[in-house]
Enzyme design. Sequence first.
Site, short mmCIF file in Angstrom:
data_model
loop_
_atom_site.label_atom_id
_atom_site.label_comp_id
_atom_site.label_asym_id
_atom_site.label_seq_id
_atom_site.Cartn_x
_atom_site.Cartn_y
_atom_site.Cartn_z
N ARG A 1 56.63 4.89 6.06
CA ARG A 1 57.21 5.60 7.20
C ARG A 1 56.28 6.75 7.56
O ARG A 1 56.05 7.65 6.75
CB ARG A 1 58.60 6.12 6.83
CG ARG A 1 59.35 6.87 7.92
CD ARG A 1 60.76 7.18 7.41
NE ARG A 1 61.57 7.86 8.40
CZ ARG A 1 61.72 9.18 8.48
NH1 ARG A 1 61.07 9.97 7.62
NH2 ARG A 1 62.49 9.72 9.40
N SER B 1 68.89 0.26 10.76
CA SER B 1 69.69 1.43 10.38
C SER B 1 71.06 1.35 11.05
O SER B 1 71.16 1.03 12.23
CB SER B 1 68.99 2.72 10.82
OG SER B 1 67.76 2.87 10.17
N LYS C 1 65.97 14.19 7.35
CA LYS C 1 66.44 13.78 8.67
C LYS C 1 67.13 14.97 9.32
O LYS C 1 68.23 15.36 8.94
CB LYS C 1 67.41 12.59 8.56
CG LYS C 1 66.69 11.25 8.50
CD LYS C 1 67.67 10.11 8.76
CE LYS C 1 66.94 8.79 8.85
NZ LYS C 1 66.51 8.44 10.18
#
Length: 210
Positions: free
Chosen positions: A39, A108, A137
């Site tokens: 990521r 997700s 996040k």
Amino acid sequence: MVVDYSLYLITDRSFLNGRSLANCVREAIEGGVTLIQVREKDISTREFFKVAKEVKEVTTKYNIPLIINDRIDIALAIDADGIHLGQSDMPIEIARKILGKDKIIGISAGSISEALEAEKNGADYLGIGTVFFTGTKKDIEEPIGIEGLKEIVNKIKIPSVAIGGINKNNCEEVMKAGVNGISLISAILANDNIENSSRNLRNVINNYTK
């Protein structure tokens, strides 16, 4: 491909303090990580390709599946095993046409409706969360918590991985919710000894995996 989702590491080089990502991934795998997702949010396509290619060399050596977050072009370029898409990324049906039937596609999901939609459209697994508050996040509103996690897991038939604020102190509680695995970043990568931190999590998870 039979995929073991039980200990799923998402990379984030901001936790590495200059350490080699490829080496950290190798240590995590040796500690028991079963799946890697690369990521990268704020780097060029060329740099992302370079990073992903280096990680792919490690995952291939250990026969561990490699997932690329969001970037289908990178996944194709390095022949990754699959892709993980968020709710605002490319529709799964289009991603499937591009990648083909043999690649893994994860989605997700933070609600039952998102989970059921992803399952209906052919997702191979779900990343469910955010379960707890997490520093990685910044844009989430309210975590779904253990009860929200259970509600989603009980409605779906495909594999599920819990994500968001999971660590060695709460991973047992998360596994009890019925997920197939846990997905982590800082609980592994922020540690000086990545292999040991992975092994400690692995020892807990082993009590809940078939």
